[in-house]
Design a protein around this motif. Structure first.
Motif, PDB file in Angstrom:
ATOM      1  N   SER A 167       0.844  -1.195   0.000  1.00 18.92           N
ATOM      2  CA  SER A 167       0.000   0.000   0.000  1.00 18.92           C
ATOM      3  C   SER A 167       0.880   1.246   0.000  1.00 18.92           C
ATOM      4  O   SER A 167       1.932   1.273   0.638  1.00 18.92           O
ATOM      5  CB  SER A 167      -0.930   0.031   1.224  1.00 18.92           C
ATOM      6  OG  SER A 167      -1.822  -1.062   1.218  1.00 18.92           O
ATOM      7  N   GLY A 168       0.439   2.254  -0.720  1.00 17.46           N
ATOM      8  CA  GLY A 168       1.191   3.500  -0.742  1.00 17.46           C
ATOM      9  C   GLY A 168       0.622   4.455  -1.778  1.00 17.46           C
ATOM     10  O   GLY A 168      -0.040   4.042  -2.732  1.00 17.46           O
ATOM     11  N   VAL A 169       0.870   5.753  -1.587  1.00 17.61           N
ATOM     12  CA  VAL A 169       0.421   6.781  -2.520  1.00 17.61           C
ATOM     13  C   VAL A 169       1.490   6.979  -3.588  1.00 17.61           C
ATOM     14  O   VAL A 169       2.662   7.169  -3.276  1.00 17.61           O
ATOM     15  CB  VAL A 169       0.164   8.120  -1.784  1.00 17.61           C
ATOM     16  CG1 VAL A 169      -0.244   9.202  -2.772  1.00 17.61           C
ATOM     17  CG2 VAL A 169      -0.914   7.933  -0.724  1.00 17.61           C
ATOM     18  N   LEU A 170       1.082   6.923  -4.839  1.00 20.13           N
ATOM     19  CA  LEU A 170       2.001   7.167  -5.944  1.00 20.13           C
ATOM     20  C   LEU A 170       1.896   8.592  -6.455  1.00 20.13           C
ATOM     21  O   LEU A 170       2.900   9.205  -6.818  1.00 20.13           O
ATOM     22  CB  LEU A 170       1.739   6.183  -7.094  1.00 20.13           C
ATOM     23  CG  LEU A 170       1.921   4.710  -6.755  1.00 20.13           C
ATOM     24  CD1 LEU A 170       1.613   3.850  -7.969  1.00 20.13           C
ATOM     25  CD2 LEU A 170       3.326   4.433  -6.260  1.00 20.13           C
ATOM     26  N   GLU A 184      -2.810   5.132  -6.410  1.00 22.45           N
ATOM     27  CA  GLU A 184      -2.298   4.523  -5.185  1.00 22.45           C
ATOM     28  C   GLU A 184      -2.238   3.009  -5.307  1.00 22.45           C
ATOM     29  O   GLU A 184      -2.888   2.402  -6.178  1.00 22.45           O
ATOM     30  CB  GLU A 184      -3.188   4.889  -4.002  1.00 22.45           C
ATOM     31  CG  GLU A 184      -4.581   4.296  -4.095  1.00 22.45           C
ATOM     32  CD  GLU A 184      -5.368   4.442  -2.804  1.00 22.45           C
ATOM     33  OE1 GLU A 184      -4.744   4.418  -1.727  1.00 22.45           O
ATOM     34  OE2 GLU A 184      -6.600   4.569  -2.877  1.00 22.45           O
ATOM     35  N   LEU A 185      -1.428   2.417  -4.428  1.00 22.46           N
ATOM     36  CA  LEU A 185      -1.453   0.978  -4.192  1.00 22.46           C
ATOM     37  C   LEU A 185      -2.269   0.741  -2.942  1.00 22.46           C
ATOM     38  O   LEU A 185      -2.003   1.357  -1.902  1.00 22.46           O
ATOM     39  CB  LEU A 185      -0.030   0.443  -3.990  1.00 22.46           C
ATOM     40  CG  LEU A 185       0.825   0.189  -5.224  1.00 22.46           C
ATOM     41  CD1 LEU A 185       2.250  -0.122  -4.794  1.00 22.46           C
ATOM     42  CD2 LEU A 185       0.262  -0.954  -6.043  1.00 22.46           C
ATOM     43  N   ASN A 186      -3.248  -0.138  -3.026  1.00 24.56           N
ATOM     44  CA  ASN A 186      -4.085  -0.443  -1.872  1.00 24.56           C
ATOM     45  C   ASN A 186      -4.187  -1.959  -1.745  1.00 24.56           C
ATOM     46  O   ASN A 186      -4.871  -2.617  -2.531  1.00 24.56           O
ATOM     47  CB  ASN A 186      -5.482   0.178  -2.052  1.00 24.56           C
ATOM     48  CG  ASN A 186      -6.313   0.094  -0.782  1.00 24.56           C
ATOM     49  OD1 ASN A 186      -6.030  -0.690   0.113  1.00 24.56           O
ATOM     50  ND2 ASN A 186      -7.354   0.914  -0.717  1.00 24.56           N
ATOM     51  N   PHE A 192      -6.714   4.040  -9.579  1.00 26.52           N
ATOM     52  CA  PHE A 192      -6.745   5.396 -10.118  1.00 26.52           C
ATOM     53  C   PHE A 192      -8.113   5.989  -9.792  1.00 26.52           C
ATOM     54  O   PHE A 192      -9.138   5.430 -10.171  1.00 26.52           O
ATOM     55  CB  PHE A 192      -6.513   5.365 -11.632  1.00 26.52           C
ATOM     56  CG  PHE A 192      -6.520   6.714 -12.296  1.00 26.52           C
ATOM     57  CD1 PHE A 192      -6.043   7.850 -11.640  1.00 26.52           C
ATOM     58  CD2 PHE A 192      -6.986   6.855 -13.592  1.00 26.52           C
ATOM     59  CE1 PHE A 192      -6.039   9.088 -12.252  1.00 26.52           C
ATOM     60  CE2 PHE A 192      -6.982   8.091 -14.225  1.00 26.52           C
ATOM     61  CZ  PHE A 192      -6.511   9.210 -13.548  1.00 26.52           C
ATOM     62  N   HIS A 193      -8.126   7.103  -9.062  1.00 20.81           N
ATOM     63  CA  HIS A 193      -9.366   7.739  -8.648  1.00 20.81           C
ATOM     64  C   HIS A 193      -9.454   9.137  -9.262  1.00 20.81           C
ATOM     65  O   HIS A 193      -8.439   9.804  -9.472  1.00 20.81           O
ATOM     66  CB  HIS A 193      -9.435   7.905  -7.124  1.00 20.81           C
ATOM     67  CG  HIS A 193      -9.114   6.678  -6.348  1.00 20.81           C
ATOM     68  ND1 HIS A 193      -9.904   5.558  -6.342  1.00 20.81           N
ATOM     69  CD2 HIS A 193      -8.064   6.397  -5.523  1.00 20.81           C
ATOM     70  CE1 HIS A 193      -9.375   4.644  -5.549  1.00 20.81           C
ATOM     71  NE2 HIS A 193      -8.255   5.123  -5.048  1.00 20.81           N
ATOM     72  N   ALA A 194     -10.660   9.575  -9.478  1.00 21.04           N
ATOM     73  CA  ALA A 194     -10.896  10.966  -9.875  1.00 21.04           C
ATOM     74  C   ALA A 194     -12.255  11.408  -9.352  1.00 21.04           C
ATOM     75  O   ALA A 194     -13.206  10.613  -9.305  1.00 21.04           O
ATOM     76  CB  ALA A 194     -10.838  11.135 -11.391  1.00 21.04           C
ATOM     77  N   ASP A 195     -12.310  12.665  -8.947  1.00 30.61           N
ATOM     78  CA  ASP A 195     -13.563  13.244  -8.488  1.00 30.61           C
ATOM     79  C   ASP A 195     -13.689  14.619  -9.136  1.00 30.61           C
ATOM     80  O   ASP A 195     -12.872  15.508  -8.883  1.00 30.61           O
ATOM     81  CB  ASP A 195     -13.579  13.366  -6.962  1.00 30.61           C
ATOM     82  CG  ASP A 195     -14.971  13.677  -6.414  1.00 30.61           C
ATOM     83  OD1 ASP A 195     -15.758  14.325  -7.142  1.00 30.61           O
ATOM     84  OD2 ASP A 195     -15.255  13.287  -5.271  1.00 30.61           O
ATOM     85  N   PRO A 255      -5.897   4.914   2.177  1.00 36.08           N
ATOM     86  CA  PRO A 255      -6.600   5.066   0.904  1.00 36.08           C
ATOM     87  C   PRO A 255      -6.991   6.518   0.662  1.00 36.08           C
ATOM     88  O   PRO A 255      -7.359   7.230   1.588  1.00 36.08           O
ATOM     89  CB  PRO A 255      -7.832   4.160   1.075  1.00 36.08           C
ATOM     90  CG  PRO A 255      -7.421   3.165   2.108  1.00 36.08           C
ATOM     91  CD  PRO A 255      -6.515   3.904   3.043  1.00 36.08           C
ATOM     92  N   LEU A 256      -6.880   6.948  -0.597  1.00 31.34           N
ATOM     93  CA  LEU A 256      -7.218   8.316  -0.932  1.00 31.34           C
ATOM     94  C   LEU A 256      -8.720   8.522  -0.846  1.00 31.34           C
ATOM     95  O   LEU A 256      -9.495   7.601  -1.047  1.00 31.34           O
ATOM     96  CB  LEU A 256      -6.742   8.641  -2.353  1.00 31.34           C
ATOM     97  CG  LEU A 256      -5.230   8.601  -2.548  1.00 31.34           C
ATOM     98  CD1 LEU A 256      -4.916   8.800  -4.024  1.00 31.34           C
ATOM     99  CD2 LEU A 256      -4.538   9.674  -1.730  1.00 31.34           C
ATOM    100  N   PRO A 257      -9.161   9.780  -0.537  1.00 33.81           N
ATOM    101  CA  PRO A 257     -10.593  10.028  -0.454  1.00 33.81           C
ATOM    102  C   PRO A 257     -11.243   9.936  -1.831  1.00 33.81           C
ATOM    103  O   PRO A 257     -10.595  10.066  -2.845  1.00 33.81           O
ATOM    104  CB  PRO A 257     -10.651  11.471   0.088  1.00 33.81           C
ATOM    105  CG  PRO A 257      -9.343  12.073  -0.305  1.00 33.81           C
ATOM    106  CD  PRO A 257      -8.345  10.959  -0.264  1.00 33.81           C
TER     107      PRO A 257
END
Length: 257
Positions: A167-170, A184-186, A192-195, A255-257
Motif C-alpha cells: 500500500s502507498g500513494v504514488l 495509489e497501491l491499496n 486510479f481515482h478521480a472526483d 486510501p485516498l478520499p
C-alpha cells in the motif's frame, strides 16, 4: 590487517568523511589522508599501494598522497586475516585506534577477493547489481513535484516504479473541496481515482493513466481499463493545488478520499 600483538598493522578507513591510510612496519606508525569528502552517497574508488617503506593512497584516480614509514623496516608482517568493512565485536584494536563498522556498498579488489564467499561475515549484504536512476521514497517520504496544477478536463500520467510495499500513494492532487485525482497501491491493487465534484470514480491496474473529461483510462502492459462518471456534464476537476509524488503531506499511507 594486523600482527597478533599489533606491532605491524595496516588499515584503510573513512574518518570524518575522508579516506585515511595508516600502517606500521614494526618501527613506527605513519598515516596519510586525502582531504576530499567521500561519504556523499556516490561511488568512489580507493586504491592503496605500498612499496617497502612508502605507502600511497589514491581516491578516484585523481587525488593522491603518499607517506613513508620511519626507520628501516620495510616488511608488513601480519597474520593471514584480512577484514573488509569493519572488525569483529570482540576484536581488540589496540594501536589501530577507534574503528567504526561502516554502512556502505562496495566493490573490492585486493589480489582477487571473493566477496561472495568470505571466510566469515557479519551483517554483510549484496549491492544492487545494476544501479539505476530514479527517486527513492522511504516510508512516508514525498516530493511536492508541482506547486499548483489544474487537472481540468484532461490529464495523462506515466509512471514507472518498483516497490515491496502493498500500500502507498504514488501521486495525489486534491483541492480543499472534493475535486482531485489520485493513483495509489491499496493492498496490492493499483488504483486510479478521480472526483470532478460529483463523487469519486475509480479504475485499477494501471501504469499509464488518462483523465478525459468525465472518463478515466488505465493501461497496464497494453491492457486498458476504463471508468466514467454518470454525469457527463461534470468534466473538469477544478484544482489549483500541489502535486505530490510518494507520500502525502508526510502522513501515514491510507486510501485516498
Amino acid at each position: 590487517m594486523a600482527r597478533v600483538n599489533h606491532a605491524d598493522f595496516a588499515t584503510v578507513q573513512v574518518r570524518e568523511g575522508m579516506a585515511h591510510l595508516s600502517f606500521d612496519l614494526g618501527s613506527g606508525n605513519t598515516s596519510v589522508s586525502i582531504p576530499r569528502i567521500i561519504n556523499d552517497a556516490h561511488w568512489h574508488k580507493i586504491r592503496v599501494w605500498r612499496d617497502k617503506q612508502q605507502g600511497i593512497l589514491t581516491v578516484d584516480g585523481r587525488y593522491s598522497k603518499h607517506t613513508v614509514s620511519p626507520k628501516k623496516a620495510d616488511i608488513l608482517d601480519v597474520v593471514g586475516m584480512l577484514y573488509v568493512g569493519g572488525l569483529p565485536l570482540n576484536y581488540t584494536t589496540k594501536r589501530i585506534g577507534p574503528v567504526l563498522n561502516t554502512h556502505t556498498h562496495r566493490h573490492t579488489h585486493a589480489r582477487t577477493l571473493d566477496m561472495e564467499n568470505p571466510v566469515s561475515s557479519y551483517r554483510v549484504g549484496s549491492c544492487f547489481t545494476n544501479p539505476e536512476p530514479g527517486s527513492y521514497f522511504d516510508g512516508t517520504g514525498y516530493a511536492k513535484a508541482v506547486a499548483t496544477y489544474r487537472v481540468g478536463n484532461d490529464m495523462s500520467v506515466d509512471l514507472e516504479f518498483r516497490t515491496s510495499s502493498s500500500s502507498g500513494v504514488l501521486l495525489a492532487i486534491s483541492s480543499q473541496k472534493m475535486d482531485g485525482v489520485g493513483i495509489e497501491l491499496n493492498n496490492g491493487r493499483l488504483l486510479f481515482h478521480a472526483d470532478n465534484g460529483v463523487g469519486r470514480v475509480s479504475a485499477w491496474h494501471s501504469v499509464t493513466a488518462h483523465k478525459l473529461k468525465h472518463r478515466l483510462e488505465l493501461i497496464v502492459d497494453g491492457k486498458k481499463s476504463e471508468a466514467a462518471s454518470p454525469d457527463a456534464r461534470s468534466a473538469s476537476a477544478d484544482t489549483n493545488d500541489p502535486v505530490y509524488v510518494g507520500g502525502y503531506l508526510g502522513a501515514p499511507v491510507k486510501p485516498l478520499p
